[in-house]
Design a protein around this motif. Structure first.
Motif, PDB file in Angstrom:
ATOM      1  N   CYS A  61      35.124  20.039 -32.164  1.00 26.66           N
ATOM      2  CA  CYS A  61      33.788  20.076 -32.753  1.00 26.66           C
ATOM      3  C   CYS A  61      33.752  21.145 -33.851  1.00 26.66           C
ATOM      4  CB  CYS A  61      32.787  20.408 -31.660  1.00 26.66           C
ATOM      5  SG  CYS A  61      31.101  20.595 -32.272  1.00 26.66           S
ATOM      6  N   HIS A  63      31.547  23.015 -34.543  1.00 23.23           N
ATOM      7  CA  HIS A  63      30.742  24.159 -34.109  1.00 23.23           C
ATOM      8  C   HIS A  63      31.618  25.133 -33.317  1.00 23.23           C
ATOM      9  CE1 HIS A  63      27.469  25.888 -31.317  1.00 23.23           C
ATOM     10  NE2 HIS A  63      27.419  26.537 -32.474  1.00 23.23           N
ATOM     11  N   MET A  64      31.952  24.801 -32.093  1.00 20.83           N
ATOM     12  CA  MET A  64      32.744  25.718 -31.266  1.00 20.83           C
ATOM     13  C   MET A  64      33.921  25.011 -30.599  1.00 20.83           C
ATOM     14  SD  MET A  64      29.946  28.286 -29.589  1.00 20.83           S
ATOM     15  CE  MET A  64      28.851  29.266 -30.638  1.00 20.83           C
ATOM     16  N   SER A  65      34.445  23.989 -31.303  1.00 18.27           N
ATOM     17  CA  SER A  65      35.764  23.406 -30.979  1.00 18.27           C
ATOM     18  C   SER A  65      35.831  22.551 -29.715  1.00 18.27           C
ATOM     19  CB  SER A  65      36.841  24.502 -30.890  1.00 18.27           C
ATOM     20  OG  SER A  65      36.968  25.139 -32.130  1.00 18.27           O
ATOM     21  N   ALA A  66      34.706  22.168 -29.142  1.00 17.03           N
ATOM     22  CA  ALA A  66      34.777  21.273 -27.980  1.00 17.03           C
ATOM     23  C   ALA A  66      35.393  19.931 -28.392  1.00 17.03           C
ATOM     24  CB  ALA A  66      33.375  21.050 -27.416  1.00 17.03           C
ATOM     25  N   LEU A  82      28.988  19.603 -25.690  1.00 22.99           N
ATOM     26  CA  LEU A  82      28.701  21.000 -25.337  1.00 22.99           C
ATOM     27  C   LEU A  82      27.302  21.465 -25.734  1.00 22.99           C
ATOM     28  CD1 LEU A  82      30.428  22.875 -23.734  1.00 22.99           C
ATOM     29  CD2 LEU A  82      31.354  23.822 -25.842  1.00 22.99           C
ATOM     30  N   HIS A  83      26.888  21.291 -26.977  1.00 22.15           N
ATOM     31  CA  HIS A  83      25.577  21.819 -27.411  1.00 22.15           C
ATOM     32  C   HIS A  83      24.758  20.781 -28.171  1.00 22.15           C
ATOM     33  CE1 HIS A  83      28.409  25.413 -27.624  1.00 22.15           C
ATOM     34  NE2 HIS A  83      27.581  25.759 -26.654  1.00 22.15           N
ATOM     35  N   ASN A  84      24.995  19.505 -27.909  1.00 17.21           N
ATOM     36  CA  ASN A  84      24.175  18.426 -28.492  1.00 17.21           C
ATOM     37  C   ASN A  84      24.275  18.301 -30.015  1.00 17.21           C
ATOM     38  OD1 ASN A  84      22.594  19.455 -25.906  1.00 17.21           O
ATOM     39  ND2 ASN A  84      22.161  17.276 -26.141  1.00 17.21           N
ATOM     40  N   GLY A  85      25.284  18.897 -30.632  1.00 14.80           N
ATOM     41  CA  GLY A  85      25.494  18.643 -32.056  1.00 14.80           C
ATOM     42  C   GLY A  85      25.887  17.182 -32.250  1.00 14.80           C
ATOM     43  N   PRO A  98      23.629  21.989 -33.501  1.00  8.58           N
ATOM     44  CA  PRO A  98      23.704  22.300 -32.070  1.00  8.58           C
ATOM     45  C   PRO A  98      22.436  23.007 -31.591  1.00  8.58           C
ATOM     46  CG  PRO A  98      25.628  23.118 -33.255  1.00  8.58           C
ATOM     47  CD  PRO A  98      24.686  22.638 -34.276  1.00  8.58           C
TER      48      PRO A  98
HETATM   49  S1  FES Z   1      30.808  22.931 -29.523  1.00  7.18           S
HETATM   50 FE1  FES Z   1      30.022  21.059 -30.257  1.00  7.18          FE
HETATM   51  S2  FES Z   1      27.921  21.395 -30.595  1.00  7.18           S
HETATM   52 FE2  FES Z   1      28.716  23.280 -29.897  1.00  7.18          FE
END
Ligand code: FES
Length: 159
Positions: A61, A63-66, A82-85, A98
């Protein structure tokens, strides 16, 4: 016949210009609407079969690599678990920031938010709040793809 989607202008992954293609998956194993992770060395690649064709991007992702490979694909848009992004795999753009907020790809700040029906979570303090605020959600980067003799091939940067 299955084709390959165009790479959005300016969003080729670094190191892929002139990189060699490697077979990574049979096209039969990536039906329409599927998301599959393939790994080469320390590179986790997301293969997605979109309405426009097959794309390859990082299975991280922005954002934070999920892993986006366990997200849900709706047309060209994948949601991050992970955070709905939500991210458009055809354009590389963020569709929904996110829940943690942060900076969009152009550096604009966005506040935290809560999904409908969820209680707002308490805001963290100190460095954690700063980390959320300053995390920038980049546009996705794409690996060149081709389909040869029923195999998906991806141009991967040399290690
Ligand atoms: S890691 Fe994907 S929205 Fe935060």
């Amino acid at each position: 016949m299955t084709g390959v989607a165009l790479t959005p202008p300016g969003l080729a992954a670094p190191g892929t210009a002139g990189a060699p293609y490697e077979p990574v998956l049979a096209i039969a194993d990536l039906p329409a609407g599927a998301l599959v992770r393939v790994t080469r060395g320390d590179l986790d690649i997301l293969l997605a079969h979109l309405p426009d064709g097959v794309v390859a991007t990082d299975d991280r992702c922005p954002h934070m690599s999920a892993p986006l490979s366990i997200g849900r694909l709706d047309g060209c848009v994948v949601d991050c678990p992970l955070h709905n992004g939500r991210f458009d795999l055809a354009t590389g753009e963020t569709v929904q920031l996110p829940t943690t907020g942060g900076l969009d790809a152009d550096g604009r700040a966005h506040a935290t938010w809560s999904p409908a029906g969820s209680e707002p979570k308490p805001e963290p303090a100190g460095r954690k709040a700063d980390a959320r605020r300053l995390t920038r959600i980049r546009r996705l980067r794409f690996y060149p793809v081709r389909i040869v003799d029923g195999m998906i091939e991806v141009a991967l940067p040399r290690p």
